[in-house]
Design a protein around this motif. Structure first.
Motif, PDB file in Angstrom:
ATOM      1  N   TRP A 158       0.910  -1.177  -0.100  1.00  0.00           N
ATOM      2  CA  TRP A 158       0.020   0.138   0.065  1.00  0.00           C
ATOM      3  C   TRP A 158       0.839   1.313  -0.072  1.00  0.00           C
ATOM      4  O   TRP A 158       2.060   1.179   0.177  1.00  0.00           O
ATOM      5  CB  TRP A 158      -0.908  -0.077   1.205  1.00  0.00           C
ATOM      6  N   ILE A 159       0.183   2.253  -0.171  1.00  0.00           N
ATOM      7  CA  ILE A 159       0.940   3.677  -0.354  1.00  0.00           C
ATOM      8  C   ILE A 159       0.017   4.629   0.423  1.00  0.00           C
ATOM      9  O   ILE A 159      -1.059   4.679   0.295  1.00  0.00           O
ATOM     10  CB  ILE A 159       1.111   4.151  -1.763  1.00  0.00           C
ATOM     11  N   GLU A 160       0.804   5.509   1.275  1.00  0.00           N
ATOM     12  CA  GLU A 160       0.179   6.370   2.119  1.00  0.00           C
ATOM     13  C   GLU A 160       0.565   7.773   2.079  1.00  0.00           C
ATOM     14  O   GLU A 160       1.899   7.878   2.068  1.00  0.00           O
ATOM     15  CB  GLU A 160       0.107   5.809   3.631  1.00  0.00           C
ATOM     16  N   ALA A 161      -0.319   8.693   1.997  1.00  0.00           N
ATOM     17  CA  ALA A 161       0.312  10.230   2.038  1.00  0.00           C
ATOM     18  C   ALA A 161       0.903  10.700   3.432  1.00  0.00           C
ATOM     19  O   ALA A 161       0.287  10.142   4.394  1.00  0.00           O
ATOM     20  CB  ALA A 161      -0.999  10.897   1.617  1.00  0.00           C
ATOM     21  N   ALA A 162       1.686  11.166   3.283  1.00  0.00           N
ATOM     22  CA  ALA A 162       2.317  11.860   4.541  1.00  0.00           C
ATOM     23  C   ALA A 162       2.857  13.442   4.390  1.00  0.00           C
ATOM     24  O   ALA A 162       3.999  13.524   4.135  1.00  0.00           O
ATOM     25  CB  ALA A 162       3.737  10.943   5.346  1.00  0.00           C
ATOM     26  N   GLY A 163       1.799  14.299   4.399  1.00  0.00           N
ATOM     27  CA  GLY A 163       2.166  15.616   4.258  1.00  0.00           C
ATOM     28  C   GLY A 163       2.577  15.790   2.773  1.00  0.00           C
ATOM     29  O   GLY A 163       1.786  15.384   1.737  1.00  0.00           O
ATOM     30  N   ASN A 164       3.945  16.239   2.651  1.00  0.00           N
ATOM     31  CA  ASN A 164       4.209  16.484   1.039  1.00  0.00           C
ATOM     32  C   ASN A 164       4.794  15.229   0.575  1.00  0.00           C
ATOM     33  O   ASN A 164       5.669  15.542  -0.574  1.00  0.00           O
ATOM     34  CB  ASN A 164       5.195  17.586   1.120  1.00  0.00           C
ATOM     35  N   TYR A 165       4.823  14.178   1.249  1.00  0.00           N
ATOM     36  CA  TYR A 165       5.582  13.077   0.861  1.00  0.00           C
ATOM     37  C   TYR A 165       4.449  11.807   0.968  1.00  0.00           C
ATOM     38  O   TYR A 165       3.426  11.941   1.219  1.00  0.00           O
ATOM     39  CB  TYR A 165       6.564  12.405   1.989  1.00  0.00           C
ATOM     40  N   VAL A 166       5.014  10.893   0.275  1.00  0.00           N
ATOM     41  CA  VAL A 166       4.110   9.522   0.415  1.00  0.00           C
ATOM     42  C   VAL A 166       5.167   8.171   1.024  1.00  0.00           C
ATOM     43  O   VAL A 166       6.147   8.357   0.575  1.00  0.00           O
ATOM     44  CB  VAL A 166       3.730   9.048  -1.066  1.00  0.00           C
ATOM     45  N   GLU A 167       4.476   7.325   1.591  1.00  0.00           N
ATOM     46  CA  GLU A 167       5.065   6.253   2.186  1.00  0.00           C
ATOM     47  C   GLU A 167       4.801   5.121   1.356  1.00  0.00           C
ATOM     48  O   GLU A 167       3.522   4.732   1.094  1.00  0.00           O
ATOM     49  CB  GLU A 167       4.735   6.019   3.514  1.00  0.00           C
ATOM     50  N   VAL A 168       5.929   4.450   0.701  1.00  0.00           N
ATOM     51  CA  VAL A 168       5.588   3.418  -0.103  1.00  0.00           C
ATOM     52  C   VAL A 168       5.987   2.113   0.675  1.00  0.00           C
ATOM     53  O   VAL A 168       7.049   1.906   0.925  1.00  0.00           O
ATOM     54  CB  VAL A 168       6.473   3.313  -1.507  1.00  0.00           C
ATOM     55  N   HIS A 169       4.842   1.254   0.923  1.00  0.00           N
ATOM     56  CA  HIS A 169       5.209  -0.042   1.788  1.00  0.00           C
ATOM     57  C   HIS A 169       5.188  -1.079   0.888  1.00  0.00           C
ATOM     58  O   HIS A 169       4.406  -1.655   0.164  1.00  0.00           O
ATOM     59  CB  HIS A 169       4.072  -0.052   2.832  1.00  0.00           C
ATOM     60  N   THR A 170       6.342  -2.050   1.292  1.00  0.00           N
ATOM     61  CA  THR A 170       6.321  -3.463   0.741  1.00  0.00           C
ATOM     62  C   THR A 170       6.484  -4.253   1.787  1.00  0.00           C
ATOM     63  O   THR A 170       6.132  -3.751   3.035  1.00  0.00           O
ATOM     64  CB  THR A 170       7.722  -3.647  -0.002  1.00  0.00           C
ATOM     65  N   THR A 171       6.432  -5.582   1.873  1.00  0.00           N
ATOM     66  CA  THR A 171       6.790  -6.221   2.921  1.00  0.00           C
ATOM     67  C   THR A 171       7.779  -6.281   3.959  1.00  0.00           C
ATOM     68  O   THR A 171       7.370  -6.294   5.086  1.00  0.00           O
ATOM     69  CB  THR A 171       6.758  -8.035   2.521  1.00  0.00           C
ATOM     70  N   ASP A 172       8.735  -5.949   3.560  1.00  0.00           N
ATOM     71  CA  ASP A 172       9.847  -5.708   4.416  1.00  0.00           C
ATOM     72  C   ASP A 172      10.774  -4.186   4.260  1.00  0.00           C
ATOM     73  O   ASP A 172      11.676  -4.248   4.734  1.00  0.00           O
ATOM     74  CB  ASP A 172      10.925  -6.751   4.228  1.00  0.00           C
ATOM     75  N   LYS A 173       9.895  -3.361   3.701  1.00  0.00           N
ATOM     76  CA  LYS A 173      10.732  -1.959   3.372  1.00  0.00           C
ATOM     77  C   LYS A 173       9.735  -0.848   3.465  1.00  0.00           C
ATOM     78  O   LYS A 173       8.280  -1.115   2.841  1.00  0.00           O
ATOM     79  CB  LYS A 173      11.497  -2.009   2.338  1.00  0.00           C
ATOM     80  N   MET A 174       9.888   0.181   3.939  1.00  0.00           N
ATOM     81  CA  MET A 174       9.107   1.426   3.882  1.00  0.00           C
ATOM     82  C   MET A 174       9.979   2.590   3.281  1.00  0.00           C
ATOM     83  O   MET A 174      11.036   2.964   3.713  1.00  0.00           O
ATOM     84  CB  MET A 174       8.279   2.086   4.965  1.00  0.00           C
ATOM     85  N   TRP A 175       9.713   3.186   1.942  1.00  0.00           N
ATOM     86  CA  TRP A 175      10.079   4.163   1.456  1.00  0.00           C
ATOM     87  C   TRP A 175       9.344   5.516   1.591  1.00  0.00           C
ATOM     88  O   TRP A 175       8.378   5.650   1.426  1.00  0.00           O
ATOM     89  CB  TRP A 175      10.561   3.876  -0.111  1.00  0.00           C
TER      90      TRP A 175
END
Length: 238
Positions: A158-175
């Motif tokens: 899943w991908i989630e908004a975080a202010g002016n950024y987005v969090e890109v979630h995989t099974t073992d990592k978040m960018w």
């Protein structure tokens, strides 16, 4: 075709108008229609039927039509008035009955709006069918700090908004990368990603269960066991 019909049906010795007038009538309408195409496409993709639901889609399209017909009629009348002013005359849009003219133009605009909407819908469906396979092989480019990471969309949960950024979630990592969620939604809509919340997209391939909550929202369990919440406003997409 309309210009030709008017000129043919009114021979030169019987015309109550000048040769250039039907050209101005038709081209002014066509210019305003072409000018509004970007808005049609924007509305269609910003409020897709699969995400907003049937009734909201209809409401948005009705609002879009009203905006189109007002701008179309207003714009073409302004262009005609300009052309007639250059000839030293006034243009009379109402021709004695303003409401009858408004109904007449609105009826034509409704048919034109539905036709263009149908063309956009067909193009959208055709494009999705033709590009599903190539899109699945494309890597996502994520700029994480000073480096660029390339990720297979199928690995993203899943991908989630975080202010002016987005969090890109995989099974073992978040960018964490700079951007807006709407841009990611447009990029990943053909990859099976759905907006389930004002600030959240989910990859349908990683949905394991969907559980309704008393509030009307839903709890979504993903394939890695984590849970995220989907808003009731976006439940139709699920």
């Amino acid at each position: 075709m309309n210009i030709g019909s008017v000129l043919i049906e009114n021979p030169p010795d019987e015309r109550h108008f000048k040769f250039w007038e039907p050209i101005v009538w038709e081209t002014s309408s066509a210019v305003m229609t072409l000018g509004g195409l970007w808005a049609w496409v924007l509305i269609y993709y910003r409020f897709p039927l699969a995400r907003v639901g049937r009734w909201r889609f209809v409401a948005v399209q009705l609002a879009g039509f009203l905006g189109y017909t007002l701008s179309h009629v207003g714009g073409m009348v302004a262009l005609r008035e300009l052309a007639y002013a250059l000839d030293g005359r006034d243009y009379d849009f109402s021709q004695g009955d303003l409401w009858l003219r408004v109904i007449y133009e609105g009826r034509k605009d409704a048919l034109g709006y539905l036709l263009i909407l149908a063309i956009i819908w067909v193009e959208d469906r055709f494009s999705r069918q033709m590009h599903v396979a190539p899109a699945a092989r494309r890597k996502l480019e994520i700029r994480d700090g000073g480096r660029t990471v390339f990720v297979d969309p199928a690995e993203v949960l899943w991908i989630e908004a975080a202010g002016n950024y987005v969090e890109v979630h995989t099974t073992d990592k978040m960018w964490l990368t700079r951007g807006v969620l709407s841009a990611w939604e447009a990029q990943l809509s053909m990859e099976g990603f759905l907006r389930i919340h004002r600030s959240r997209l989910v990859n349908r391939q990683h949905i394991q269960t969907i559980e309704p909550l008393p509030s009307g929202d839903v709890r979504i369990r993903l394939t890695d066991g984590r849970q995220i919440i989907g808003s009731r406003r976006y439940k139709a997409a699920l």
